[in-house]
Scaffold this active site. Sequence first.
Site, PDB file in Angstrom:
ATOM      1  N   GLU A 271       0.821  -1.212   0.000  1.00  0.00           N
ATOM      2  CA  GLU A 271       0.000   0.000   0.000  1.00  0.00           C
ATOM      3  C   GLU A 271       0.859   1.268   0.000  1.00  0.00           C
ATOM      4  OE1 GLU A 271      -2.709  -0.690   3.315  1.00  0.00           O
ATOM      5  OE2 GLU A 271      -4.004  -1.897   2.023  1.00  0.00           O
ATOM      6  N   ASP A 350      -8.514  -8.981   4.297  1.00  0.00           N
ATOM      7  CA  ASP A 350      -8.267  -7.856   5.191  1.00  0.00           C
ATOM      8  C   ASP A 350      -9.317  -7.765   6.295  1.00  0.00           C
ATOM      9  OD1 ASP A 350      -6.962  -5.666   6.151  1.00  0.00           O
ATOM     10  OD2 ASP A 350      -7.733  -4.252   4.678  1.00  0.00           O
ATOM     11  N   GLU A 378     -12.338  -2.266  12.211  1.00  0.00           N
ATOM     12  CA  GLU A 378     -12.391  -1.537  10.937  1.00  0.00           C
ATOM     13  C   GLU A 378     -13.563  -1.984  10.061  1.00  0.00           C
ATOM     14  OE1 GLU A 378      -8.758  -1.803   8.711  1.00  0.00           O
ATOM     15  OE2 GLU A 378      -9.582  -0.771   6.964  1.00  0.00           O
TER      16      GLU A 378
HETATM   17  C1  GCV Z   1      -2.348   0.472   8.419  1.00  0.00           C
HETATM   18  C2  GCV Z   1      -5.963  -2.133   5.641  1.00  0.00           C
HETATM   19  C3  GCV Z   1      -6.348  -0.853   6.314  1.00  0.00           C
HETATM   20  C4  GCV Z   1      -5.193   0.123   6.365  1.00  0.00           C
HETATM   21  C5  GCV Z   1      -4.016  -0.555   7.054  1.00  0.00           C
HETATM   22  C6  GCV Z   1      -3.671  -1.821   6.270  1.00  0.00           C
HETATM   23  C7  GCV Z   1      -2.548  -2.610   6.913  1.00  0.00           C
HETATM   24  O1  GCV Z   1      -5.758  -1.946   4.282  1.00  0.00           O
HETATM   25  O2  GCV Z   1      -7.455  -0.304   5.655  1.00  0.00           O
HETATM   26  O3  GCV Z   1      -5.604   1.264   7.075  1.00  0.00           O
HETATM   27  O4  GCV Z   1      -2.911   0.285   7.142  1.00  0.00           O
HETATM   28  O5  GCV Z   1      -4.796  -2.651   6.218  1.00  0.00           O
HETATM   29  O6  GCV Z   1      -2.855  -3.573   7.590  1.00  0.00           O
HETATM   30  O7  GCV Z   1      -1.397  -2.268   6.751  1.00  0.00           O
END
Ligand code: GCV
Length: 649
Positions: A271, A350, A378
Amino acid sequence: MSLPVPVLSEGVDPAWLPEEAFRALGGRRILIRGSGPLVETVHAEAAEACARFGGALVSKDPELVLESTGDDESEAFTLGRRDGRTTVTASGGRGLLYGFFHVVRLGAAAFEGERQLREHRPALAVRMLDHWDNVAVHPVMGQVERGYAGGSLFWADGRARGDLERVRAYGRLLAACGINAVAVNNVNVHAAEARLLTDRIGEVADIAGALRPYGIRTHLSVTFAAPMVLGGRETADPLDDGVREWWAGATARVYEAIPDFGGYVVKADSEGQPGPFAYGRSHADGANMLAAALRPYGGTVHWRAFVYDHRQDWRDRATDRARAAYDHFVPLDGEFAANAVLQVKHGPMDFQVREPVSPLISAMSHTALAVELQATQEYTGQQRHVCWLGPMWSEVLRFGARDGLPFEELVAVSNAGDDPFWTGHPLAQANLYTFGRLAWRPDADPGGILDEWIGLTFPGAPGRLADGLRSVLDGSWRTYEKYTAPLGVGFMVQPGHHYGPSVDGYEYSPWGTYHFADRDGVGVDRSRATGTGYAGQYAKPWAEVYESPESCPDELLLFFHHVPYGHVLKSGRTVIQHIYDTHFEGVEEVERARKVWASLADVVAPERHARVAERYEEQLRSAREWRDQINSYFFRKSGVPDGRGRTIY
Ligand code: GCV
């Protein structure tokens, strides 16, 4: 000199350590033997209980003996009771601390009858919380990324909190449920946070100092590009001598500031975070470079396996995000240094409400593994919805554990913040507590842990309150599953913040999270025979079980298969009828839970009752929104009416 037990500011909830939880220690004669900082902590705790409830620290004729016989690092303790005397023995302060909190959990039962001497020892050596806390408020993600409990416990106004009393109190809560490590900043490491490793390490040291008396080691998320960002190098290539020297020097300085520092957490090539791919190096090369820098001091690098292409083309049906972690890391099994721990999310996507267990977890027998859970909700209601995750985590931890656990450590993304209730939703405290207890004993019955949490948090609760709490929490994960994305298909959330329904929110996006619904059917074909082949990443028997829609468990059907709406589930219902039924049921279950909560107003403290009641209003509103969007979407796609004629829009 022992520090006194931390004092909470006015209005901060004591969570599972209210004063009353220590009542059973009251009036007792307590003998403490041994020395060292954590024995001092136990001393302070026992002295506090005596001061509050009567009783005394004595040198003879005790009713409770708390004895540390040495100064080793073992976390084990033995507990027994004979001839009116309860004895906790450990070979060092750490074990004694856990033994002390075990006595607190037992309450009056610790001082009744006889108890055979029994050893208690954690199944996993590292039981860690990762905080996704930013030091400086991030323009999009705020102070805490995916945080639903106010600001950070560690950072405020762009720096470490001056008043660390709350951090000490947090450490105490964590020790009481068995957690022993904390990473204090976000794995997405922005500019200010990168510097915690170097010129701002003093702030981390202050936090570490506040957590240490409760047996908690501090870890730091670092950026792989640190030699460039902080050290002015031209490369971060893990095989470059200058880069390796830079990390060795930086790490030496970290240990000067924090001698018991736990190590680094790294999100690389994920990411947008930098990583070894930029230099044509493998993730083992990257992790091992950091492991080498940490090794002289006994530190560990937690290297995250959350590596996938987040710039996928939705038209490309061959790429499957679910495959990514396994495809990247299985070829590297055996190449990681002993102090490099691969940290694997529990599912391949996720943290959805339902995912299969990641096949990577049982495919890395020559690599140290940590499984990563997400306490912060989340995708499970963001601490506005009640969703107790104990049963889900328990399923994950038991999966494939027949021949022993395939992992050594357990990590969760923390759900705590500076909110007066710690977790925003007061009932979300149960998730944090349950995580700690499952990390200590992954095969523990989650229902027993829930009862334990209720007993500690609401000491002396009338039966009606305990029953009510159990009834609103126990099935709440399955309820949440019912009114959100069906049968394991996942996502269908609003893009970006991930709260609330948007069935096609991620359908044509680059994130690799698709459901492929059309007029005939829904789901992702991940079979070997006709799909992406993901099912083939499992060992036997799971590869076969998941391969065909006939043997695949209902709750994961749409994760593994694209099926017609008329496909008949093992439950006997068609997929489309299942979607309608579960969405109506889910909302009805929330309505019932809300009523149960309302009926408890006279036995719950007013602030706590009001906070939960207010969140139930939002949960119900949101659950109805989910129900109506999902049902309408699938009715419009399929044209199949609800067999029971209920309202669909
Ligand atoms: C910290 C998901 C979340 C992100 C997070 C990522 C990760 O994509 O939406 O906010 O980033 O996981 O675990 O690194």
